[in-house]
Design an enzyme around this catalytic site. Sequence first.
Site, PDB file in Angstrom:
ATOM      1  N   HIS A 152       8.246  -1.192   9.808  1.00  0.00           N
ATOM      2  CA  HIS A 152       6.831  -0.846   9.603  1.00  0.00           C
ATOM      3  C   HIS A 152       6.393   0.186  10.656  1.00  0.00           C
ATOM      4  CE1 HIS A 152       2.695  -0.939   8.692  1.00  0.00           C
ATOM      5  NE2 HIS A 152       2.481  -2.230   8.588  1.00  0.00           N
ATOM      6  N   HIS A 172       0.205   2.851   9.427  1.00  0.00           N
ATOM      7  CA  HIS A 172      -1.153   2.260   9.474  1.00  0.00           C
ATOM      8  C   HIS A 172      -1.762   2.056  10.858  1.00  0.00           C
ATOM      9  CE1 HIS A 172       0.091   0.326   5.353  1.00  0.00           C
ATOM     10  NE2 HIS A 172       0.051   1.646   5.328  1.00  0.00           N
ATOM     11  N   TYR A 181      -0.094   0.702  13.560  1.00  0.00           N
ATOM     12  CA  TYR A 181       0.528  -0.367  14.355  1.00  0.00           C
ATOM     13  C   TYR A 181       1.485   0.252  15.391  1.00  0.00           C
ATOM     14  CZ  TYR A 181      -1.730  -3.417  11.028  1.00  0.00           C
ATOM     15  OH  TYR A 181      -2.669  -4.056  10.271  1.00  0.00           O
TER      16      TYR A 181
HETATM   17  C1  LIG Z   1      -3.731  -8.133   1.342  1.00  0.00           C
HETATM   18  C2  LIG Z   1      -2.970  -6.920   1.798  1.00  0.00           C
HETATM   19  C3  LIG Z   1      -2.120  -7.017   2.878  1.00  0.00           C
HETATM   20  C4  LIG Z   1      -1.374  -5.888   3.300  1.00  0.00           C
HETATM   21  N1  LIG Z   1      -0.466  -6.048   4.323  1.00  0.00           N
HETATM   22  C5  LIG Z   1       0.392  -5.022   4.609  1.00  0.00           C
HETATM   23  C6  LIG Z   1       1.485  -5.221   5.504  1.00  0.00           C
HETATM   24  O1  LIG Z   1       1.747  -6.315   6.022  1.00  0.00           O
HETATM   25  N2  LIG Z   1       2.273  -4.153   5.758  1.00  0.00           N
HETATM   26  C7  LIG Z   1       2.054  -2.925   5.201  1.00  0.00           C
HETATM   27  O2  LIG Z   1       2.798  -1.979   5.483  1.00  0.00           O
HETATM   28  N3  LIG Z   1       1.046  -2.735   4.322  1.00  0.00           N
HETATM   29  C8  LIG Z   1       0.218  -3.737   3.994  1.00  0.00           C
HETATM   30  N4  LIG Z   1      -0.743  -3.571   3.031  1.00  0.00           N
HETATM   31  C9  LIG Z   1      -0.813  -2.293   2.282  1.00  0.00           C
HETATM   32  C10 LIG Z   1       0.009  -2.388   0.984  1.00  0.00           C
HETATM   33  O3  LIG Z   1       1.397  -2.471   1.265  1.00  0.00           O
HETATM   34  C11 LIG Z   1      -0.209  -1.183   0.056  1.00  0.00           C
HETATM   35  O4  LIG Z   1       0.233  -0.017   0.705  1.00  0.00           O
HETATM   36  C12 LIG Z   1      -1.669  -1.031  -0.326  1.00  0.00           C
HETATM   37  O5  LIG Z   1      -2.205  -2.255  -0.783  1.00  0.00           O
HETATM   38  C13 LIG Z   1      -1.842   0.037  -1.414  1.00  0.00           C
HETATM   39  O6  LIG Z   1      -1.224  -0.385  -2.615  1.00  0.00           O
HETATM   40  P1  LIG Z   1      -2.131  -0.928  -3.853  1.00  0.00           P
HETATM   41  O7  LIG Z   1      -3.202   0.097  -4.042  1.00  0.00           O
HETATM   42  O8  LIG Z   1      -1.161  -1.007  -4.994  1.00  0.00           O
HETATM   43  O9  LIG Z   1      -2.707  -2.248  -3.473  1.00  0.00           O
HETATM   44  C14 LIG Z   1      -1.522  -4.668   2.618  1.00  0.00           C
HETATM   45  C15 LIG Z   1      -2.395  -4.582   1.538  1.00  0.00           C
HETATM   46  C16 LIG Z   1      -3.106  -5.688   1.102  1.00  0.00           C
HETATM   47  C17 LIG Z   1      -3.997  -5.586  -0.111  1.00  0.00           C
END
Ligand SMILES: Cc1cc2nc3c(=O)[nH]c(=O)nc-3n(C[C@H](O)[C@H](O)[C@H](O)COP(=O)(O)O)c2cc1C
Length: 366
Positions: free
Chosen positions: A173, A176, A178
């Site tokens: 990862h 974002h 981090y």
């Molecule tokens: C509830 C939630 C938790 C997430 N946790 C992570 C995470 O742990 N690691 C990460 O790289 N992205 C995380 N994301 C981002 C998602 O991996 C993804 O990039 C984002 O939701 C966009 O995709 P979508 O529009 O299909 O939801 C999270 C998103 C959501 C909704």
Amino acid sequence: MTENASIKPLFESFHSQNLSLPNRTVMAPMTRGFSPGNVPGEDVAAYYRRRAENDVGLIVTEGTGINHPASVSGSSIPVFHGESSLNGWENVVKEVHEAGGKIVPQLWHVGMTRQVGDLPNKNAMPVGPSGLTLDGEKISEPMTEQEVSDMVEAYAQAAADAKRIGFDGIEIHGAHGYLIDQFLWEQTNQRTDKYGGDLTSRTRFAVEIVEACRNKVGPDFPIIFRFSQWKMNDYKAKIANSPSELEKILQPLVEAGVDIFHCSTRRFWEPEFEESSLNLAGWTKKLSGKPVISVGSVGLDGEFTSGTSANTTSLDGLMKKLENDEFDLVAIGRSLLMDPAWVAKIRDGRADELKPFSKEALSTLY
Ligand SMILES: Cc1cc2nc3c(=O)[nH]c(=O)nc-3n(C[C@H](O)[C@H](O)[C@H](O)COP(=O)(O)O)c2cc1C
């Protein structure tokens, strides 16, 4: 069998040097907070298994903390060290494999986004390249070079453990805002040693992590690297302002051993740079020569950072980009959070059964 010709590109098999998948769908990593004591239990294993049973090509787990006292914020976020957590993960792998799926853990350290006093280790101070939060507030001392190399080793150990307990690869990862991204981003990295300064030096931490992981897992084990321009506190932030800057980040990561880049955007259809209509994944594929995963609002009419519900939308734009080979794989986040059978429903032409995204999905392991 694919009944609907328009979604055919999503159901072509995928073959790369280290990874083969039956289709182009990837479950995006999503933090859930359902692992009491930082241990993923039977319910978490069953949650991932349901996605495997419904034909998700590759599952990327929620972010899981490497072996460092400040790697996660909270006692219900799963970690990736210690016997009970690793046993929990081994069970997740077993369930997913029994259902015919493939799964990689997303290795995570939150860095300076951790609040002072957060569980599971209240006394562990947040760590980062310069001790700065994403908003620029000085909270702790910059990591020493010894701390940096210990951290690199912690990622490598997690990679070795992932291989040992049967995972199909790892995702690092680096997105974002981090820890790894805090090194990449000028605003949070103000170091003057070899880990700070120009883009190449700011990429060094990520490169050392990939090299160390590659050394532990050997040449054939898939390493995916996730990165983003945007940060949690700043959707307009950029680590690369041009294709040539992006190339400066990607090239050393390719040399270090990345197999696949996972390019995190909030809306997959947005062009990344002025020069063309390619999105971040498209540019990354072109510049790195590696397969890429795209992501961001697939099948939904609102992006995830808005935090609200979203309606289902057509996949036509996505199919066009896939057909044009702009990217290889597509990660799906909220649609798969809401509905474990999203992929199977799309494949079988059951679009009328798709569920709009509702915030209830955040508090339930559907
Ligand atoms: C509830 C939630 C938790 C997430 N946790 C992570 C995470 O742990 N690691 C990460 O790289 N992205 C995380 N994301 C981002 C998602 O991996 C993804 O990039 C984002 O939701 C966009 O995709 P979508 O529009 O299909 O939801 C999270 C998103 C959501 C909704």
